[in-house]
Design an enzyme around this catalytic site. Sequence first.
Site, mmCIF file in Angstrom:
data_model
loop_
_atom_site.group_PDB
_atom_site.id
_atom_site.type_symbol
_atom_site.label_atom_id
_atom_site.label_comp_id
_atom_site.label_asym_id
_atom_site.label_seq_id
_atom_site.Cartn_x
_atom_site.Cartn_y
_atom_site.Cartn_z
ATOM 1 N N LYS A 1 15.060 5.511 21.929
ATOM 2 C CA LYS A 1 15.180 4.189 22.571
ATOM 3 C C LYS A 1 14.226 3.162 21.962
ATOM 4 O O LYS A 1 14.528 1.975 21.922
ATOM 5 C CB LYS A 1 14.956 4.310 24.082
ATOM 6 C CG LYS A 1 16.080 5.074 24.774
ATOM 7 C CD LYS A 1 15.871 5.172 26.261
ATOM 8 C CE LYS A 1 16.880 6.141 26.865
ATOM 9 N NZ LYS A 1 16.731 6.301 28.303
ATOM 10 N N THR B 1 19.858 7.537 23.695
ATOM 11 C CA THR B 1 19.054 8.313 24.624
ATOM 12 C C THR B 1 17.866 8.925 23.889
ATOM 13 O O THR B 1 17.607 8.613 22.717
ATOM 14 C CB THR B 1 19.937 9.336 25.380
ATOM 15 O OG1 THR B 1 19.143 9.944 26.397
ATOM 16 C CG2 THR B 1 20.535 10.404 24.491
ATOM 17 N N GLY C 1 4.515 9.727 35.975
ATOM 18 C CA GLY C 1 4.933 9.828 34.571
ATOM 19 C C GLY C 1 4.684 8.503 33.879
ATOM 20 O O GLY C 1 4.606 7.443 34.548
ATOM 21 N N ASP D 1 18.908 0.989 31.692
ATOM 22 C CA ASP D 1 18.262 2.014 32.529
ATOM 23 C C ASP D 1 17.531 1.352 33.689
ATOM 24 O O ASP D 1 17.585 1.831 34.829
ATOM 25 C CB ASP D 1 17.224 2.805 31.719
ATOM 26 C CG ASP D 1 17.845 3.779 30.744
ATOM 27 O OD1 ASP D 1 18.944 4.295 31.027
ATOM 28 O OD2 ASP D 1 17.224 4.018 29.682
ATOM 29 N N SER E 1 25.071 15.216 27.148
ATOM 30 C CA SER E 1 25.289 13.888 27.741
ATOM 31 C C SER E 1 26.665 13.772 28.399
ATOM 32 O O SER E 1 27.680 14.146 27.815
ATOM 33 C CB SER E 1 25.162 12.811 26.658
ATOM 34 O OG SER E 1 25.560 11.567 27.203
HETATM 35 P P1 NDP Z 1 9.045 11.000 27.911
HETATM 36 O O1 NDP Z 1 8.958 12.181 27.039
HETATM 37 O O2 NDP Z 1 8.987 9.634 27.310
HETATM 38 O O3 NDP Z 1 7.864 11.070 29.038
HETATM 39 C C1 NDP Z 1 7.563 12.202 29.653
HETATM 40 C C2 NDP Z 1 6.463 11.931 30.733
HETATM 41 O O4 NDP Z 1 6.496 13.031 31.593
HETATM 42 C C3 NDP Z 1 5.045 11.824 30.199
HETATM 43 O O5 NDP Z 1 4.337 10.901 30.987
HETATM 44 C C4 NDP Z 1 4.503 13.234 30.380
HETATM 45 O O6 NDP Z 1 3.110 13.300 30.590
HETATM 46 C C5 NDP Z 1 5.206 13.646 31.646
HETATM 47 N N1 NDP Z 1 5.441 15.076 31.780
HETATM 48 C C6 NDP Z 1 6.281 15.855 31.037
HETATM 49 N N2 NDP Z 1 6.245 17.117 31.498
HETATM 50 C C7 NDP Z 1 5.377 17.133 32.554
HETATM 51 C C8 NDP Z 1 4.925 18.153 33.430
HETATM 52 N N3 NDP Z 1 5.361 19.426 33.329
HETATM 53 N N4 NDP Z 1 4.059 17.815 34.405
HETATM 54 C C9 NDP Z 1 3.624 16.538 34.528
HETATM 55 N N5 NDP Z 1 3.999 15.522 33.714
HETATM 56 C C10 NDP Z 1 4.864 15.835 32.730
HETATM 57 O O7 NDP Z 1 10.361 11.173 28.742
HETATM 58 P P2 NDP Z 1 11.377 10.070 29.250
HETATM 59 O O8 NDP Z 1 10.633 9.051 30.026
HETATM 60 O O9 NDP Z 1 12.204 9.620 28.134
HETATM 61 O O10 NDP Z 1 12.345 10.913 30.206
HETATM 62 C C11 NDP Z 1 11.839 11.520 31.374
HETATM 63 C C12 NDP Z 1 12.970 12.092 32.223
HETATM 64 O O11 NDP Z 1 13.853 11.065 32.642
HETATM 65 C C13 NDP Z 1 13.841 13.132 31.525
HETATM 66 O O12 NDP Z 1 13.953 14.241 32.396
HETATM 67 C C14 NDP Z 1 15.183 12.437 31.361
HETATM 68 O O13 NDP Z 1 16.243 13.354 31.393
HETATM 69 C C15 NDP Z 1 15.189 11.526 32.570
HETATM 70 N N6 NDP Z 1 16.070 10.352 32.449
HETATM 71 C C16 NDP Z 1 17.055 10.148 33.385
HETATM 72 C C17 NDP Z 1 17.884 9.038 33.300
HETATM 73 C C18 NDP Z 1 18.958 8.823 34.318
HETATM 74 O O14 NDP Z 1 19.814 7.945 34.101
HETATM 75 N N7 NDP Z 1 18.987 9.518 35.433
HETATM 76 C C19 NDP Z 1 17.747 8.042 32.227
HETATM 77 C C20 NDP Z 1 16.654 8.326 31.327
HETATM 78 C C21 NDP Z 1 15.855 9.448 31.438
HETATM 79 P P3 NDP Z 1 2.051 13.291 29.343
HETATM 80 O O15 NDP Z 1 1.904 11.845 28.936
HETATM 81 O O16 NDP Z 1 0.812 13.871 29.942
HETATM 82 O O17 NDP Z 1 2.633 14.138 28.267
#
Ligand code: NDP
Length: 266
Positions: free
Chosen positions: A63, A59, A120, A99, A14
């Site tokens: 959350k 994070t 997603g 966020d 982080s």
């Molecule tokens: P979650 O684990 O809650 O959700 C992940 C989602 O991504 C699910 O819908 C999952 O699908 C999908 N997914 C994961 N891998 C794949 C893949 N290879 N192909 C297709 N779909 C996929 O994650 P978060 O929402 O917490 O975080 C997601 C991203 O956001 C992270 O990379 C994090 O670093 C980033 N982030 C960035 C922030 C910023 O300030 N820039 C702030 C917060 C997060 P399924 O339901 O099918 O498993």
Amino acid sequence: MKLFAIFGNPVAHSISPLMHNGAFTTLGIDACYTRWLLEEGERLKATFFKLGLEGANVTVPHKEAAFRAADKVEGIARQIGAVNTLVRRDGRLIGHNTDAPGFYRALSSRGTFDSALVIGAGGTAKALATVLRSEGVDVTVLNRSEGRLAWFEANGFTTATWETFAPQEWPLIVNTTSAGLKDAALPAPGELLAPLLARAQLAFDVIYGRSTPYLELAKAHGVPTQDGLDMLLWQGVLAFEIFTDHRFGQNAIEAAMRLAVTQSRQ
Ligand code: NDP
């Protein structure tokens, strides 16, 4: 000296400590911001008070636990069901979500959009879809599997899986999945994504620090792109405002945090 922290698992990567400590220094505040590896989300509240924190960020994957830990949840966090910012007020823990407005603040430098495809369905997608809708954007959520779409359906969003997806034109397409974070994966099949990107006005990826295959595909179609760095920065600015009880202007906080990030990369 006031103490702040970010809770997560993992948390070593982080850059929130860099941003907040940079702003504390520049703005002359006697405070320190550290990282705390938290394995069990249910220990969040006890750990917050045991460490004597004034405030914290939260994070992945805590959350939703932070939402439950808060004595009171304010603003858009109530709709999202997730909290990334906690602050102590009169011995109580108050929860916020920065966020969502942080993303929108970062996005608004690129114009306005009347509709968006959010790829997603995790916690980040909930935050982004909620704030986009609150700003009048018509949101469709696309996910590879069905399970996590239930929340979006229950909250009135249009949803689809890769199998049920009906292509249309979206000026804004946002990747909220972790596809491309540590691999070469696209967030949806290339044959589905390419024609959508070809007609988009902006491809946004919440991942920061690298140009993901998703952003590369967008660039190959001549589409403007934006990564997640400004979103990260703005969620930090808005959290800092809450931590310091709105004593500093957003522009001053942003400048201090951006300077800290830029200097760390030189
Ligand atoms: P979650 O684990 O809650 O959700 C992940 C989602 O991504 C699910 O819908 C999952 O699908 C999908 N997914 C994961 N891998 C794949 C893949 N290879 N192909 C297709 N779909 C996929 O994650 P978060 O929402 O917490 O975080 C997601 C991203 O956001 C992270 O990379 C994090 O670093 C980033 N982030 C960035 C922030 C910023 O300030 N820039 C702030 C917060 C997060 P399924 O339901 O099918 O498993």
